[in-house]
Scaffold this active site. Structure first.
Site, short mmCIF file in Angstrom:
data_model
loop_
_atom_site.label_atom_id
_atom_site.label_comp_id
_atom_site.label_asym_id
_atom_site.label_seq_id
_atom_site.Cartn_x
_atom_site.Cartn_y
_atom_site.Cartn_z
N ASP A 12 0.87 -1.24 -0.06
CA ASP A 12 -0.07 -0.05 -0.09
C ASP A 12 1.12 1.15 -0.22
OD1 ASP A 12 -1.58 2.10 0.58
OD2 ASP A 12 -2.09 1.28 2.47
N LYS A 73 3.01 11.17 -3.74
CA LYS A 73 2.01 10.51 -4.43
C LYS A 73 0.89 11.81 -4.93
CE LYS A 73 -1.43 7.22 -3.50
NZ LYS A 73 -2.22 6.35 -2.44
N GLU A 177 -7.36 0.96 -4.48
CA GLU A 177 -7.23 0.51 -2.76
C GLU A 177 -8.25 0.08 -2.45
OE1 GLU A 177 -5.58 4.57 -1.83
OE2 GLU A 177 -3.57 4.02 -2.46
N ASP A 203 -12.79 5.36 1.54
CA ASP A 203 -11.42 5.34 1.93
C ASP A 203 -10.86 6.75 1.87
OD1 ASP A 203 -8.75 4.74 2.03
OD2 ASP A 203 -8.53 3.74 0.19
#
Ligand code: AMP
Length: 637
Positions: A12, A73, A177, A203
């Site tokens: 992850d 990211k 994800e 999420d």
């Protein structure tokens, strides 16, 4: 014994934290680092001597803010001029520079200014996760399933694959994800056979927000819809708190700390802690000693204040919920489980808003929000490498495209070829024609996004079809085919039906993505950096070894029965070694090893002389227990 397939890990790769897991011996394990942490900050720091990744990088961030990179990211797969990047750079203490339209972070490392692509920074985090897994598993790891937000664009996915290549990891699959979290949840929450169950995965992590609706039936995970925001998460909430406190500071002390990167970084870290405290307490103390110009900053923030500061951001999470339900053609009551993933779902107001949205339905908190994504990725990695357990045998994933894909047509109108939330893999063809007489080339501009005009969408790249034979406008028939594979990677081709001429669009032509040669060059650079890290580590070990050898021999020389000259000689050698170590900040490993040999040889020769002169049986310092009151040494004959 049956041959064991090579292990692959699930990673992850988070905006703020990353996590690695493996599935072996029939169970999934989250792999802790050497300090026992099960998640690792996605931070990379550059110092004059070394490169730090993870916890050591984050913990020195406030001392070295310009050279500590995080949030890669938020940069990966984006262009320099992206509006979100332009907004983010205002808040980052490190510099982001324009390199021919691509962006790079700029830091000072080993005494000079160096630039790195976001792919390289993410690769450093991935390499660290790989190393953590390798030292735990005791074998080399070369394959991984890496997760990305469901709402990540094609360019962001491609760039993540490149980051894997730079870290010497073959990415078996780019997994969304929420899908990974659903796998983790679904594996443990089974429905009766033949019964379908709709799961909503909410999420909310450090930098991104994703909603996915999946239906799970007999091991088949079918993503029905995804929605979200690649730029909404815990860091945005923190930023609100930081800005608020910076204003408070100015009001109280008439000092502006906004331009002081070190002060801002320290305030940011204090705000993250306070934010987390506010999830379980109604108020949090913020205390930063000597924050700016020697002023100690102590204040208290209440949960109500924090909720007020972030009210619009919290509410912004509801919009994608409605969109996902609409796309999945479901009502709120069709959702069986609402599963919370990502550290920011611990915020009570987020939970309240979500619960109210679903008319008071209880939220599922049975899986660890920080680890579920890596857990699911490890299951997927086990399936792809043939290491699955019997319960995973029948698992099957059906994912969807997160964004609509199309081309620009006359008037800047988007002709959508593949609609968002189409099941993967997918392939669609649409016919086009020329707009002018005898037009021999057509320029296709490929976009992703939901807006009617392409100028509001995201340009993926352009390609040209040449050699169209002369004909009046509207006569030639050109077919354009879009195909998207299981990893959500797009390939586009155009064909002149009359001549059979074709042209294929390769995503690497786009400005946002690195070319093949660039990736190869970076892989080489990463190998050099790794080699430097290893030599740096060896150097540190050589220094430590010399230091402890010096201390040990100094103590032995002081305590043992040596003649005055030998004692002085040894103590002087120890002293000069210590002074040399203190005075030379950049000593070489070989020099340390040589000095250690000198020390040891000198000591050995002193001991030998002592044995010859006095006939002492034991070497000095060898039996400290005796000196400390143990049995007396035996008398010699
Ligand atoms: P993730 O990307 O899922 O690892 O989530 C990381 C984000 O969750 C960071 O912004 C953390 O500050 C935030 N977070 C972790 N624990 C809490 C908490 N107890 N309350 C609020 N936010 C949290």
């Amino acid at each position: 014994m049956p041959k064991q397939n090579p292990l692959a890990v699930g990673i992850d790769l988070g905006t703020t934290y990353s996590c690695v897991a493996v599935c072996q011996h029939g169970k999934v394990e989250i792999i802790a680092d050497d300090q026992g942490h099960r998640t690792m900050p996605s931070f990379v720091a550059f110092t004059p001597a070394e490169r730090l990744v993870g916890e050591p990088a984050k913990s020195q961030a406030s001392l070295n803010p310009q050279n500590t990179v995080f949030d890669a990211k938020r940069l990966i797969g984006r262009k320099y001029e992206d509006a979100t990047v332009r907004e983010d750079v205002k808040h980052w203490p490190f510099a982001v520079v324009n390199h021919e339209g691509k962006l790079k972070v700029q830091v000072s490392h080993k005494g000079k200014l160096q630039t790195f692509y976001p792919e390289e920074v993410s690769a450093m985090v991935l390499a660290k996760m790989k190393q953590t897994a390798e030292s735990y598993l005791g074998c080399s790891i070369s394959q991984a399933v890496v997760t990305v937000p469901a709402y990540f664009s094609d360019a962001q996915r491609q760039a993540t694959i490149d980051a894997g290549a730079i870290a010497s990891l073959q990415i078996l699959k780019i997994l969304n994800e929420p899908t990974a979290a659903a796998i983790a949840y679904g594996l443990n929450a089974k429905s009766p056979e033949g019964e379908s169950r709709n799961i909503l995965i909410f999420d909310l992590g450090g930098g991104t927000f994703d909603v996915s609706i999946l239906s799970v039936e007999d091991g088949i995970f079918e993503v029905k819809a995804t929605a979200g925001d690649t730029h909404l998460g815990g860091e945005d909430f923190e930023k609100r708190l930081v800005d608020y406190l910076a204003k408070e500071f100015k009001k109280k002390y008439k000092e502006d700390i906004l331009q002081d990167k070190k002060a801002m970084q320290r305030l940011k870290m204090a705000c993250e802690r306070a934010k987390c405290t506010l999830s379980s307490c109604s108020s949090a103390n913020i205390s930063v000693d000597s924050l700016y110009q020697g002023i100690d900053f102590h204040t208290t923030v209440t949960r109500a204040r924090f909720e007020d500061l972030c009210a619009d951001l919290f509410r912004a999470t509801l919009k994608p919920l409605g969109r996902a339900l609409k796309d999945a053609k479901m009502r709120k009551t069709d959702i069986k489980d609402i599963v919370l993933i990502g550290g920011s779902t611990r915020i009570p107001m987020i939970q309240k808003l979500l619960k109210d949205y679903f008319h008071g339905k209880e939220l599922c908190k049975s899986i660890n929000p920080d680890e579920a994504v890596a857990y699911g990725a490890a299951i997927q990695a086990a399936i792809l490498t043939g290491n699955q357990t019997p319960t995973m045998k029948n698992m099957f994933l059906l994912d969807v495209t997160p964004l609509s894909l199309g081309v620009n047509t006359q008037g800047g109108v988007m002709a959508t070829i593949i609609k968002r939330n189409s099941p993967l893999p997918t392939k669609e063809t649409m016919e086009f024609t020329t707009t002018e007489d005898d037009q021999d080339t057509i320029l296709f501009m490929v976009y992703e996004g939901e807006r009617a005009l392409t100028k509001h969408n995201h340009l993926l790249g352009t390609f040209t079809l040449k050699g169209i034979p002369p004909a009046p406008c509207g006569v030639p028939v050109i077919t354009v085919t879009f195909s998207v594979d299981e990893n959500n990677i797009l390939t586009v081709s155009a064909k002149d039906v009359d001549t059979g001429n074709t042209s294929q669009f390769t995503i690497s032509d786009t400005r946002g993505r690195l070319g093949k040669e660039e990736v190869e060059e970076i892989v080489q650079k990463a190998a050099e950096l790794r080699a430097h890290d290893v030599s740096q580590q060896e150097k540190v070990e050589a220094i430590n070894s010399l230091e402890s050898c010096t201390l040990e021999l100094k103590r032995a020389a002081e305590e043992d029965v040596l003649d005055v000259a030998a004692k002085r000689r040894m103590l002087e050698l120890c002293k000069s070694t210590t002074s040399w170590l203190e005075a030379s900040p950049s000593v070489e490993k070989e020099e340390c090893e040589q000095r250690q040999r000198d020390l040891e040889e000198t000591w050995e020769s002193i001991c030998n002389t002592l044995v010859q002169e006095e006939g002492v049986e034991e070497m000095p310092g060898e039996d400290q227990a005796d000196a400390d009151g143990g049995d007396p040494p035996e008398e010699m004959d």
